[in-house]
Scaffold this active site. Structure first.
Site, PDB file in Angstrom:
ATOM      1  N   SER A  57       8.486  -4.803  -2.687  1.00  0.00           N
ATOM      2  CA  SER A  57       7.827  -3.105  -3.886  1.00  0.00           C
ATOM      3  C   SER A  57       7.594  -2.572  -2.478  1.00  0.00           C
ATOM      4  O   SER A  57       7.990  -2.250  -2.052  1.00  0.00           O
ATOM      5  CB  SER A  57       7.024  -3.872  -4.380  1.00  0.00           C
ATOM      6  OG  SER A  57       6.139  -2.973  -5.341  1.00  0.00           O
ATOM      7  N   LYS A  61       9.706  -0.738   1.171  1.00  0.00           N
ATOM      8  CA  LYS A  61       9.288   0.076   2.044  1.00  0.00           C
ATOM      9  C   LYS A  61       9.249   0.144   2.918  1.00  0.00           C
ATOM     10  O   LYS A  61       9.836   0.690   3.752  1.00  0.00           O
ATOM     11  CB  LYS A  61       9.042   0.763   0.611  1.00  0.00           C
ATOM     12  CG  LYS A  61       8.411   0.702  -0.900  1.00  0.00           C
ATOM     13  CD  LYS A  61       7.393   2.008  -1.761  1.00  0.00           C
ATOM     14  CE  LYS A  61       6.983   1.989  -2.622  1.00  0.00           C
ATOM     15  NZ  LYS A  61       8.021   1.774  -3.612  1.00  0.00           N
ATOM     16  N   TRP A 104      10.802   0.534 -13.799  1.00  0.00           N
ATOM     17  CA  TRP A 104       9.671   1.449 -12.982  1.00  0.00           C
ATOM     18  C   TRP A 104      10.777   1.454 -11.635  1.00  0.00           C
ATOM     19  O   TRP A 104      10.921   2.673 -11.538  1.00  0.00           O
ATOM     20  CB  TRP A 104       8.418   0.823 -12.798  1.00  0.00           C
ATOM     21  CG  TRP A 104       7.781   1.478 -11.751  1.00  0.00           C
ATOM     22  CD1 TRP A 104       6.849   1.754 -11.509  1.00  0.00           C
ATOM     23  CD2 TRP A 104       7.086   2.948 -12.769  1.00  0.00           C
ATOM     24  NE1 TRP A 104       6.069   2.209 -10.906  1.00  0.00           N
ATOM     25  CE2 TRP A 104       5.665   3.617 -11.794  1.00  0.00           C
ATOM     26  CE3 TRP A 104       7.911   3.938 -14.222  1.00  0.00           C
ATOM     27  CZ2 TRP A 104       5.438   5.310 -12.326  1.00  0.00           C
ATOM     28  CZ3 TRP A 104       7.274   5.220 -14.217  1.00  0.00           C
ATOM     29  CH2 TRP A 104       6.163   5.514 -13.000  1.00  0.00           C
ATOM     30  N   HIS A 129       9.234  -7.761 -12.019  1.00  0.00           N
ATOM     31  CA  HIS A 129       8.906  -7.552 -10.529  1.00  0.00           C
ATOM     32  C   HIS A 129       8.247  -8.243  -9.733  1.00  0.00           C
ATOM     33  O   HIS A 129       6.996  -8.462 -10.163  1.00  0.00           O
ATOM     34  CB  HIS A 129       8.192  -5.940 -10.444  1.00  0.00           C
ATOM     35  CG  HIS A 129       7.812  -5.719 -10.161  1.00  0.00           C
ATOM     36  ND1 HIS A 129       8.460  -4.805  -8.970  1.00  0.00           N
ATOM     37  CD2 HIS A 129       5.789  -5.072  -8.777  1.00  0.00           C
ATOM     38  CE1 HIS A 129       7.984  -3.875  -8.122  1.00  0.00           C
ATOM     39  NE2 HIS A 129       6.666  -4.449  -7.747  1.00  0.00           N
TER      40      HIS A 129
HETATM   41  C1  GTR Z   1       4.001   0.214  -7.869  1.00  0.00           C
HETATM   42  C2  GTR Z   1       4.143   1.012  -7.618  1.00  0.00           C
HETATM   43  C3  GTR Z   1       6.014   1.365  -6.455  1.00  0.00           C
HETATM   44  C4  GTR Z   1       5.890  -0.291  -6.387  1.00  0.00           C
HETATM   45  C5  GTR Z   1       4.412  -0.853  -6.677  1.00  0.00           C
HETATM   46  C6  GTR Z   1       4.317  -2.486  -5.620  1.00  0.00           C
HETATM   47  O1  GTR Z   1       2.592   0.333  -9.033  1.00  0.00           O
HETATM   48  O2  GTR Z   1       4.579   2.092  -8.612  1.00  0.00           O
HETATM   49  O3  GTR Z   1       6.141   1.580  -6.344  1.00  0.00           O
HETATM   50  O4  GTR Z   1       5.697  -0.090  -4.945  1.00  0.00           O
HETATM   51  O5  GTR Z   1       3.768  -0.170  -6.934  1.00  0.00           O
HETATM   52  O6  GTR Z   1       4.480  -2.347  -4.421  1.00  0.00           O
HETATM   53  O7  GTR Z   1       3.936  -3.727  -6.464  1.00  0.00           O
END
Ligand code: GTR
Length: 420
Positions: free
Chosen positions: A259, A263, A350, A400
């Protein structure tokens, strides 16, 4: 490290972030028919209109040009290490996990002496012969002690100051994301550190973080880079330590991240060629997913909710994403010719799984310059089936997260490329 925050204060940040995220997520488009048309900036056409001829040409002009565009428009600069940075192994036990592994805990001090800012690195290495071992690296979200129930994992004072004495609840809480024993059984080491050692994750986090305390020693203004960049930079500093560890093969380090930390891992690997294999797990917007695809999180939504992640210039594209000189397939192309794995999850719309897949597909053009096969298919695979060669992709069934299925695929991928 510094900073005294009260729990109610942190709780309010947590609540406001959750509220923002919920609002943002309901605002995002999750209907494929509404994605619309978009044109990606070409990877192999230079700013002067000429075509990139071959791998040497790519490395000499187009790669540095694209890297610079990402630095100037998205993530900010990626400085080197502070001159006075040093390491100290503060704990070591060579008989953990039933004697199969060695655990080391190392402090990386970012300045002179031991009162300088530091991070605490947790490293597990398999006890196999005298050979130097390959290692998976990734930052963790909730503190080193969250990755395993191992009660010898140190909790830093900084963590306790921020979170209070709730370590018992947190110990091992994220162990589904860190299958340490599995990695050891496959002959891999694993190294991690808590991402908030570098900077807390809210819009004023830079004030107490390394972007402030190291501004002078790194000759960089706080606004010249964002939180994602400093988290990535932290991984390069851990790599600096690994290069000094006699039991580690620094030529065989796999950088991973889930996540927001995915990045950060991508940005670290774009800047730091020492990472031999790159794994992006559900990194989404600002990570592997195409920015121009209006699906799930967008540039505007991410900048509104997480204004500290990227530099201010990125916000100027909120309503003009087509003006961005880059898109994320170009970030993935910066990994070439290194093996790259991009992973999505079915319930993580998402992060735009299709945008992550397409980005990995298009990055293949640069792998082609090196005579390497990228994904090798234009068709997204069904859930839980990996595709690709030097660039590989899967979409796991589920939410996620970064779980055993993902790790086992990454291990297989590393086995192939490290010829284990
Ligand atoms: C979310 C965000 C994502 C992702 C995520 C995370 O809220 O919108 O870009 O990075 O967090 O890091 O779990």
């Amino acid at each position: 490290m510094r900073i005294c925050s009260t729990l109610p204060y942190l709780f309010s940040i947590f609540l406001s972030t959750c509220t923002f995220v919920t609002i943002a997520q309901t605002n995002g488009n999750l209907d494929e028919s509404k994605v619309g048309q978009y044109t990606l900036p070409p990877l192999l056409v230079k700013a002067d209109g000429s075509k990139v001829k071959n791998a040497a040409d790519w490395e000499k002009s187009q790669r540095p040009y694209i890297l610079k565009q990402f630095a100037e428009n998205v993530y900010g600069r990626f400085p080197g290490k502070p001159a006075s940075m040093h390491f100290k192994v503060i704990e070591e036990d060579n008989k953990v996990l039933k004697g199969k592994a060695t655990r080391k805990q190392i402090r990386i001090f970012f300045g002179e002496g031991e009162n300088s800012p530091f991070t605490t690195v947790l490293l597990y290495l398999p006890n196999i012969s005298n050979k130097k071992v390959s290692v998976f690296m990734g930052l963790n979200f909730e503190g080193n002690h969250s990755i395993d129930i191992d009660s010898s994992i140190l909790i830093t004072d900084y963590w306790l100051r921020l979170n209070g004495k709730t370590d018992i609840i947190v110990r091992g809480k994220q162990n589904r994301r860190w299958p340490v024993e599995e990695l050891i059984n496959h002959g891999y080491g694993v190294v991690t550190a808590w991402y908030k050692d570098f900077e807390q994750d809210y819009d004023q986090g830079w004030i107490s973080g390394l972007r402030s305390s190291l501004a002078e020693s790194l000759s960089i203004q706080t606004a010249e880079w964002g939180a994602v960049a400093i988290w990535g930079w932290g991984m390069s500093r851990i790599m600096d330590y690994l290069e000094t560890d006699a039991q580690v093969d620094p030529a065989k380090v796999v950088i991973t991240g889930h996540s927001r930390l995915g990045k950060a891992a991508l940005w670290a690997a774009a800047n730091d060629p020492r990472f031999a294999i790159v794994v992006s797990n559900n990194s989404g917007e600002g990570g592997a997913a195409l920015a121009r695809r209006n699906y799930g999180e967008t540039v505007k939504l991410i900048n509104d909710v997480f204004p500290h992640w990227f530099i201010d210039k990125y916000k100027t594209y909120n309503d003009n994403v087509s003006l961005l000189p880059v898109d994320q397939h170009m970030l993935l192309a910066l990994m070439a010719p290194r093996p790259l794995y991009v992973a999505s999850a079915t319930e993580d719309q998402w992060a735009d799984p299709k945008g992550e897949f397409l980005s990995a597909l298009y990055a293949g053009e640069v792998y082609g310059l090196y005579g390497k096969k990228g994904l090798g298919t234009k068709v997204m695979p069904p859930p839980d089936q990996s595709v690709g060669a030097t660039v590989r992709y899967h979409i796991r069934t589920g939410p996620h997260d970064m779980v055993l299925f993902d790790w086992l695929e990454y291990i297989k991928f590393a086995d192939v490329h490290f010829k284990k």
